[in-house]
Design an enzyme around this catalytic site. Structure first.
Site, PDB file in Angstrom:
ATOM      1  N   LYS A  16       0.824  -1.212   0.000  1.00 13.92           N
ATOM      2  CA  LYS A  16       0.000   0.000   0.000  1.00 13.92           C
ATOM      3  C   LYS A  16       0.862   1.267   0.000  1.00 13.92           C
ATOM      4  O   LYS A  16       0.711   2.124  -0.866  1.00 13.92           O
ATOM      5  CB  LYS A  16      -0.924   0.050   1.227  1.00 13.92           C
ATOM      6  N   ARG A  91      -9.877   1.047   8.055  1.00 13.38           N
ATOM      7  CA  ARG A  91      -9.448  -0.311   8.388  1.00 13.38           C
ATOM      8  C   ARG A  91     -10.530  -1.083   9.121  1.00 13.38           C
ATOM      9  O   ARG A  91     -10.347  -2.253   9.429  1.00 13.38           O
ATOM     10  CB  ARG A  91      -8.214  -0.235   9.285  1.00 13.38           C
ATOM     11  N   ARG A 130      11.927  -5.844   5.474  1.00 14.58           N
ATOM     12  CA  ARG A 130      11.884  -4.437   5.881  1.00 14.58           C
ATOM     13  C   ARG A 130      12.407  -4.276   7.310  1.00 14.58           C
ATOM     14  O   ARG A 130      13.066  -3.293   7.626  1.00 14.58           O
ATOM     15  CB  ARG A 130      10.449  -3.888   5.773  1.00 14.58           C
ATOM     16  N   ARG A 136      11.471  -1.345  11.965  1.00 13.31           N
ATOM     17  CA  ARG A 136      10.185  -0.875  12.509  1.00 13.31           C
ATOM     18  C   ARG A 136       9.737  -1.797  13.627  1.00 13.31           C
ATOM     19  O   ARG A 136       9.810  -3.024  13.493  1.00 13.31           O
ATOM     20  CB  ARG A 136       9.157  -0.841  11.369  1.00 13.31           C
ATOM     21  N   ARG A 147      -0.935  -8.931  12.906  1.00 16.97           N
ATOM     22  CA  ARG A 147      -1.490  -7.905  11.997  1.00 16.97           C
ATOM     23  C   ARG A 147      -2.289  -8.569  10.873  1.00 16.97           C
ATOM     24  O   ARG A 147      -3.306  -8.032  10.429  1.00 16.97           O
ATOM     25  CB  ARG A 147      -0.362  -7.024  11.439  1.00 16.97           C
TER      26      ARG A 147
HETATM   27  P1  B4P Z   1       3.796  -1.826   2.344  1.00 24.77           P
HETATM   28  O1  B4P Z   1       2.690  -2.808   2.179  1.00 24.77           O
HETATM   29  O2  B4P Z   1       3.827  -0.696   1.393  1.00 24.77           O
HETATM   30  O3  B4P Z   1       3.755  -1.452   3.889  1.00 24.77           O
HETATM   31  P2  B4P Z   1       2.826  -0.435   4.692  1.00 24.77           P
HETATM   32  O4  B4P Z   1       2.087   0.475   3.789  1.00 24.77           O
HETATM   33  O5  B4P Z   1       3.743   0.162   5.671  1.00 24.77           O
HETATM   34  O6  B4P Z   1       1.686  -1.312   5.367  1.00 24.77           O
HETATM   35  P3  B4P Z   1       1.327  -1.714   6.837  1.00 24.77           P
HETATM   36  O7  B4P Z   1      -0.074  -2.208   6.768  1.00 24.77           O
HETATM   37  O8  B4P Z   1       2.369  -2.666   7.328  1.00 24.77           O
HETATM   38  O9  B4P Z   1       1.452  -0.457   7.777  1.00 24.77           O
HETATM   39  P4  B4P Z   1       0.594   0.834   8.156  1.00 24.77           P
HETATM   40  O10 B4P Z   1       1.570   1.929   8.223  1.00 24.77           O
HETATM   41  O11 B4P Z   1      -0.584   1.046   7.277  1.00 24.77           O
HETATM   42  O12 B4P Z   1       5.242  -2.488   2.138  1.00 24.77           O
HETATM   43  C1  B4P Z   1       5.802  -3.456   2.954  1.00 24.77           C
HETATM   44  C2  B4P Z   1       7.206  -3.835   2.457  1.00 24.77           C
HETATM   45  O13 B4P Z   1       7.093  -4.601   1.254  1.00 24.77           O
HETATM   46  C3  B4P Z   1       8.115  -2.657   2.119  1.00 24.77           C
HETATM   47  O14 B4P Z   1       9.380  -2.897   2.654  1.00 24.77           O
HETATM   48  C4  B4P Z   1       8.159  -2.638   0.584  1.00 24.77           C
HETATM   49  O15 B4P Z   1       9.399  -2.193   0.068  1.00 24.77           O
HETATM   50  C5  B4P Z   1       7.950  -4.110   0.241  1.00 24.77           C
HETATM   51  N1  B4P Z   1       7.273  -4.286  -1.047  1.00 24.77           N
HETATM   52  C6  B4P Z   1       6.162  -3.626  -1.467  1.00 24.77           C
HETATM   53  N2  B4P Z   1       5.798  -4.058  -2.705  1.00 24.77           N
HETATM   54  C7  B4P Z   1       6.685  -5.047  -3.047  1.00 24.77           C
HETATM   55  C8  B4P Z   1       6.837  -5.898  -4.204  1.00 24.77           C
HETATM   56  N3  B4P Z   1       5.995  -5.824  -5.251  1.00 24.77           N
HETATM   57  N4  B4P Z   1       7.845  -6.785  -4.199  1.00 24.77           N
HETATM   58  C9  B4P Z   1       8.701  -6.874  -3.153  1.00 24.77           C
HETATM   59  N5  B4P Z   1       8.616  -6.097  -2.034  1.00 24.77           N
HETATM   60  C10 B4P Z   1       7.621  -5.191  -1.988  1.00 24.77           C
HETATM   61  O16 B4P Z   1       0.016   0.497   9.622  1.00 24.77           O
HETATM   62  C11 B4P Z   1       0.833   0.265  10.747  1.00 24.77           C
HETATM   63  C12 B4P Z   1      -0.004   0.190  12.031  1.00 24.77           C
HETATM   64  O17 B4P Z   1      -0.611   1.481  12.311  1.00 24.77           O
HETATM   65  C13 B4P Z   1      -1.185  -0.774  12.055  1.00 24.77           C
HETATM   66  O18 B4P Z   1      -0.799  -2.111  12.365  1.00 24.77           O
HETATM   67  C14 B4P Z   1      -2.070  -0.136  13.159  1.00 24.77           C
HETATM   68  O19 B4P Z   1      -1.622  -0.453  14.452  1.00 24.77           O
HETATM   69  C15 B4P Z   1      -1.892   1.350  12.931  1.00 24.77           C
HETATM   70  N6  B4P Z   1      -2.918   1.924  12.038  1.00 24.77           N
HETATM   71  C16 B4P Z   1      -2.699   2.500  10.819  1.00 24.77           C
HETATM   72  N7  B4P Z   1      -3.854   2.893  10.271  1.00 24.77           N
HETATM   73  C17 B4P Z   1      -4.842   2.536  11.145  1.00 24.77           C
HETATM   74  C18 B4P Z   1      -6.271   2.650  11.104  1.00 24.77           C
HETATM   75  N8  B4P Z   1      -6.914   3.207  10.059  1.00 24.77           N
HETATM   76  N9  B4P Z   1      -6.977   2.175  12.172  1.00 24.77           N
HETATM   77  C19 B4P Z   1      -6.357   1.633  13.223  1.00 24.77           C
HETATM   78  N10 B4P Z   1      -5.010   1.490  13.309  1.00 24.77           N
HETATM   79  C20 B4P Z   1      -4.258   1.928  12.281  1.00 24.77           C
END
Ligand code: B4P
Length: 191
Positions: A16, A91, A130, A136, A147
């Site tokens: 994402k 979410r 990552r 992280r 998660r």
């Molecule tokens: P991403 O999938 O881009 O990671 P993210 O956006 O950080 O998602 P995540 O769900 O983990 O975290 P968020 O900040 O939303 O990439 C992951 C890795 O994969 C990266 O290293 C990337 O380089 C790699 N990658 C991507 N595409 C690839 C490909 N095609 N091939 C190989 N590698 C690839 O949320 C974090 C926390 O915040 C949640 O757990 C929760 O506690 C809280 N939170 C956030 N929003 C919330 C909400 N709306 N409600 C409640 N809690 C919330």
């Protein structure tokens, strides 16, 4: 001309944040990531950050009240009037209903829900990688699996929510970052 008010849905590690960065560059619209905003609040030691830290580190969802509050504030900023990519919000079903209410007030409803689908073992491996690179706090195997469980229980139902509105475009998130971007952009153009 394609959608510019976009909800990006996908399990942790589906890509994402990675793909949101590409989409906002191509469409010149803001990237609104509740995860990034919460991590910034934790780093700054604000009241919200203090409340959110333990919850995030455990792989659980921060309360709807807090997250809806920060999303509402961000969406009311002037740059959101030209469109947005919402990354990681909503979410839960309650967050989705609140989002509809906020956008109704602004007169700019969601146009497209882009859903990135990836196999569980692939995302676990991505997030462990990552962890090595960025350290992280929530990227350790136990928390990653928690998660995933939280995603299946609380976030996956949003596919049906947006599906009933005819807004879902599913895109396979396996393969290179570039190839996933191409698929997402063509899904958006068709939306
Ligand atoms: P991403 O999938 O881009 O990671 P993210 O956006 O950080 O998602 P995540 O769900 O983990 O975290 P968020 O900040 O939303 O990439 C992951 C890795 O994969 C990266 O290293 C990337 O380089 C790699 N990658 C991507 N595409 C690839 C490909 N095609 N091939 C190989 N590698 C690839 O949320 C974090 C926390 O915040 C949640 O757990 C929760 O506690 C809280 N939170 C956030 N929003 C919330 C909400 N709306 N409600 C409640 N809690 C919330």
């Amino acid at each position: 001309m394609g959608a510019t008010r976009i909800v990006l849905l996908g399990a942790p590690g589906a890509g994402k944040g990675t793909q949101a960065a590409r989409i906002i560059e191509a469409l010149d619209i803001p990237h609104i990531s509740t995860g990034d905003m919460l991590r910034a609040a934790v780093a700054a030691g604000t009241e919200i950050g203090l409340k959110a830290k333990a919850v995030m580190d455990a792989g659980q969802l921060v309360s709807d009240e807090i997250v809806i509050g920060i999303a509402r504030e961000r969406l009311s900023e002037p740059d959101a009037s030209k469109g947005f990519v919402l990354d990681g919000f909503p979410r839960t079903l309650d967050q989705a209903a609140a989002l509809d209410g906020i956008l109704e007030e602004i007169g700019s409803p969601v146009e497209c829900c882009l859903a990135i689908t990836v196999e569980t073992e692939e995302v676990v491996q991505r997030l462990l990688k990552r962890a090595e690179l960025e350290g992280r706090a929530d990227d350790n195997e136990e928390t990653i699996r928690e998660r995933m469980r939280v995603y299946d229980a609380q976030t996956a139902p949003l596919l049906e929510y947006y599906g009933e509105k005819g807004m879902v475009k599913e895109v396979l998130g396996m393969g290179s970052i570039d190839s996933v971007s191409v698929s997402l952009m063509s899904a958006l153009e068709a939306a």
